[in-house]
Design a protein around this motif. Structure first.
Motif, PDB file in Angstrom:
ATOM      1  N   ALA A  58       0.832  -1.207   0.000  1.00  0.00           N
ATOM      2  CA  ALA A  58       0.000   0.000   0.000  1.00  0.00           C
ATOM      3  C   ALA A  58       0.863   1.252   0.000  1.00  0.00           C
ATOM      4  O   ALA A  58       0.587   2.218  -0.733  1.00  0.00           O
ATOM      5  CB  ALA A  58      -0.931  -0.010   1.208  1.00  0.00           C
ATOM      6  N   LEU A  59       1.919   1.247   0.823  1.00  0.00           N
ATOM      7  CA  LEU A  59       2.813   2.398   0.883  1.00  0.00           C
ATOM      8  C   LEU A  59       3.554   2.566  -0.431  1.00  0.00           C
ATOM      9  O   LEU A  59       3.719   3.688  -0.930  1.00  0.00           O
ATOM     10  CB  LEU A  59       3.807   2.214   2.035  1.00  0.00           C
ATOM     11  N   PHE A  60       3.991   1.454  -1.019  1.00  0.00           N
ATOM     12  CA  PHE A  60       4.656   1.457  -2.320  1.00  0.00           C
ATOM     13  C   PHE A  60       3.737   2.084  -3.366  1.00  0.00           C
ATOM     14  O   PHE A  60       4.144   2.984  -4.123  1.00  0.00           O
ATOM     15  CB  PHE A  60       4.996   0.010  -2.686  1.00  0.00           C
ATOM     16  N   SER A  61       2.483   1.653  -3.405  1.00  0.00           N
ATOM     17  CA  SER A  61       1.511   2.184  -4.371  1.00  0.00           C
ATOM     18  C   SER A  61       1.291   3.678  -4.181  1.00  0.00           C
ATOM     19  O   SER A  61       1.211   4.441  -5.152  1.00  0.00           O
ATOM     20  CB  SER A  61       0.176   1.450  -4.232  1.00  0.00           C
ATOM     21  N   LEU A  62       1.191   4.098  -2.928  1.00  0.00           N
ATOM     22  CA  LEU A  62       0.977   5.519  -2.644  1.00  0.00           C
ATOM     23  C   LEU A  62       2.154   6.357  -3.138  1.00  0.00           C
ATOM     24  O   LEU A  62       1.956   7.402  -3.778  1.00  0.00           O
ATOM     25  CB  LEU A  62       0.779   5.720  -1.140  1.00  0.00           C
ATOM     26  N   HIS A  63       3.369   5.903  -2.852  1.00  0.00           N
ATOM     27  CA  HIS A  63       4.557   6.635  -3.296  1.00  0.00           C
ATOM     28  C   HIS A  63       4.550   6.831  -4.811  1.00  0.00           C
ATOM     29  O   HIS A  63       4.696   7.957  -5.307  1.00  0.00           O
ATOM     30  CB  HIS A  63       5.832   5.881  -2.915  1.00  0.00           C
ATOM     31  N   ILE A  64       4.394   5.734  -5.551  1.00  0.00           N
ATOM     32  CA  ILE A  64       4.541   5.848  -7.006  1.00  0.00           C
ATOM     33  C   ILE A  64       3.364   6.582  -7.635  1.00  0.00           C
ATOM     34  O   ILE A  64       3.521   7.234  -8.670  1.00  0.00           O
ATOM     35  CB  ILE A  64       4.778   4.475  -7.664  1.00  0.00           C
ATOM     36  N   GLY A  79       6.100  20.917  -7.377  1.00  0.00           N
ATOM     37  CA  GLY A  79       6.114  19.467  -7.304  1.00  0.00           C
ATOM     38  C   GLY A  79       7.076  18.944  -6.254  1.00  0.00           C
ATOM     39  O   GLY A  79       6.746  18.037  -5.483  1.00  0.00           O
ATOM     40  N   LEU A  80       8.281  19.532  -6.194  1.00  0.00           N
ATOM     41  CA  LEU A  80       9.263  19.126  -5.181  1.00  0.00           C
ATOM     42  C   LEU A  80       8.732  19.396  -3.780  1.00  0.00           C
ATOM     43  O   LEU A  80       8.905  18.582  -2.863  1.00  0.00           O
ATOM     44  CB  LEU A  80      10.586  19.861  -5.404  1.00  0.00           C
ATOM     45  N   ALA A  81       8.070  20.549  -3.610  1.00  0.00           N
ATOM     46  CA  ALA A  81       7.508  20.887  -2.304  1.00  0.00           C
ATOM     47  C   ALA A  81       6.436  19.877  -1.895  1.00  0.00           C
ATOM     48  O   ALA A  81       6.380  19.448  -0.734  1.00  0.00           O
ATOM     49  CB  ALA A  81       6.927  22.301  -2.338  1.00  0.00           C
ATOM     50  N   LEU A  82       5.603  19.473  -2.839  1.00  0.00           N
ATOM     51  CA  LEU A  82       4.552  18.500  -2.534  1.00  0.00           C
ATOM     52  C   LEU A  82       5.137  17.131  -2.202  1.00  0.00           C
ATOM     53  O   LEU A  82       4.635  16.432  -1.316  1.00  0.00           O
ATOM     54  CB  LEU A  82       3.583  18.395  -3.718  1.00  0.00           C
ATOM     55  N   ILE A  83       6.202  16.743  -2.909  1.00  0.00           N
ATOM     56  CA  ILE A  83       6.863  15.466  -2.613  1.00  0.00           C
ATOM     57  C   ILE A  83       7.461  15.481  -1.215  1.00  0.00           C
ATOM     58  O   ILE A  83       7.328  14.517  -0.451  1.00  0.00           O
ATOM     59  CB  ILE A  83       7.953  15.158  -3.664  1.00  0.00           C
ATOM     60  N   VAL A  84       8.115  16.595  -0.864  1.00  0.00           N
ATOM     61  CA  VAL A  84       8.706  16.720   0.477  1.00  0.00           C
ATOM     62  C   VAL A  84       7.621  16.668   1.552  1.00  0.00           C
ATOM     63  O   VAL A  84       7.781  16.012   2.590  1.00  0.00           O
ATOM     64  CB  VAL A  84       9.519  18.026   0.588  1.00  0.00           C
ATOM     65  N   LEU A  85       6.505  17.347   1.308  1.00  0.00           N
ATOM     66  CA  LEU A  85       5.396  17.325   2.268  1.00  0.00           C
ATOM     67  C   LEU A  85       4.831  15.916   2.426  1.00  0.00           C
ATOM     68  O   LEU A  85       4.591  15.448   3.547  1.00  0.00           O
ATOM     69  CB  LEU A  85       4.293  18.280   1.809  1.00  0.00           C
ATOM     70  N   ILE A 125       4.341  11.065   5.828  1.00  0.00           N
ATOM     71  CA  ILE A 125       4.440   9.614   6.003  1.00  0.00           C
ATOM     72  C   ILE A 125       5.465   9.280   7.083  1.00  0.00           C
ATOM     73  O   ILE A 125       5.284   8.336   7.861  1.00  0.00           O
ATOM     74  CB  ILE A 125       4.787   8.937   4.664  1.00  0.00           C
ATOM     75  N   ARG A 126       6.543  10.046   7.154  1.00  0.00           N
ATOM     76  CA  ARG A 126       7.531   9.836   8.215  1.00  0.00           C
ATOM     77  C   ARG A 126       6.904  10.065   9.593  1.00  0.00           C
ATOM     78  O   ARG A 126       7.210   9.343  10.542  1.00  0.00           O
ATOM     79  CB  ARG A 126       8.733  10.768   8.016  1.00  0.00           C
ATOM     80  N   PHE A 182      -3.437  14.666   5.455  1.00  0.00           N
ATOM     81  CA  PHE A 182      -2.666  15.680   4.736  1.00  0.00           C
ATOM     82  C   PHE A 182      -2.097  15.096   3.446  1.00  0.00           C
ATOM     83  O   PHE A 182      -2.041  15.772   2.407  1.00  0.00           O
ATOM     84  CB  PHE A 182      -1.525  16.201   5.621  1.00  0.00           C
ATOM     85  N   VAL A 183      -1.673  13.826   3.488  1.00  0.00           N
ATOM     86  CA  VAL A 183      -1.148  13.170   2.276  1.00  0.00           C
ATOM     87  C   VAL A 183      -2.226  13.134   1.198  1.00  0.00           C
ATOM     88  O   VAL A 183      -1.958  13.430   0.021  1.00  0.00           O
ATOM     89  CB  VAL A 183      -0.658  11.739   2.598  1.00  0.00           C
TER      90      VAL A 183
END
Length: 260
Positions: free
Chosen positions: A165-171, A200-206, A211-212, A237-238
């Motif tokens: 599930a986490l893998f799917s969310l990331h990609i 896009g970079l900001a959204l990836i970092v968020l 998730i962390r 938030f994700v």
């Protein structure tokens, strides 16, 4: 009068085309993995390696996805149906890719365990925590790069469903961020595209930071202020990040001119 092509038909078409690319990509990942197995005694499993490679792959094909728009519009398909169809296709890819990588990794381990002495490495959550803690050095550029490459990982042997599930969310997030960036370059030109790379970079970092928080993994030094967000709000938030990205894509493609 010809019946309009539905978004489900568009989605299946886009899913099939991009799945074909995916089979080639997975084959290349496997060849790289085999090459490393031959020349190194202790390497990451196909699952661990694919966990990282799939993020970059989905980002790239997400960027490319905007190039489907002129083809579909020229063939009488609305921008709305293209948009919905590709959202569905990207969800399908995000569900299928982790499963395929896990299956390949399973057989890889089975063969190596029975016929060789090669040891494969699957990261544990504790190893990720240690690696992140060790690598934090306060360099914001380095931390952004690590947010892209070193996404939170759960060993499938510890919890298969959560890991997939986490893998799917990331990609999935990487795909829509790539699609958003590609759409921005297509609609707004170079300057607008560069602005959306930053967005896009900001959204990836968020996404990565939220998730962390959920998994209790230390945040990077420059993003520790995000630790003030309540843990019970981190996962919602994700999904807000995902929704915002999809809305931005829709706004960028809704009236995008068709470039021949």
């Amino acid at each position: 009068m010809q019946k309009p092509v539905s978004y489900t038909k568009v989605g299946l078409d886009l899913f099939y085309v991009q799945l074909t690319w995916t089979f080639w990509a997975l084959g290349i990942f496997l060849l790289i993995n085999i090459f490393r197995l031959i020349f190194l005694d202790y390497v990451d499993s196909y699952y661990s390696g694919g966990y990282i490679a799939a993020n970059i792959y989905m980002l790239v094909i997400g960027i490319i996805a905007i190039n489907f728009l002129p083809y579909y519009v020229e063939n009488g398909i609305t921008r709305k149906n293209f948009f919905i169809g590709n959202v569905l296709a990207s969800i399908g890819l995000s569900l299928v890719i982790p499963f395929l990588i896990y299956v390949i990794s399973f057989f890889e381990k089975l063969i190596l365990h029975n016929f060789t002495s090669i040891v494969l490495r699957d990261h544990t959550l504790e190893e990720v925590v240690e690696e992140v803690t060790t690598d934090i050095d306060g360099n914001i550029i380095g931390e952004i790069i690590q947010s892209i490459i070193l996404t939170p990982f759960i060993n499938p042997e510890a919890n298969l469903i959560l890991s997939l599930a986490l893998f799917s969310l990331h990609i999935f997030v990487f795909y829509i961020i790539g699609w958003m960036i590609g759409a921005a370059f297509y609609r707004l030109g170079v300057i607008g595209g560069l602005i959306f790379i930053a967005i896009g970079l900001a959204l990836i970092v968020l996404k990565d930071s939220m998730i962390r928080l959920v998994l209790d993994i230390p945040l990077f030094q420059n993003f520790t202020a995000l630790a003030n967000i309540p843990e019970n709000l981190a996962l919602p938030f994700v999904f807000i990040i995902v929704l915002v990205s999809i809305i931005l894509i829709r706004l960028l493609t809704k009236r995008a001119p068709i470039k021949i």
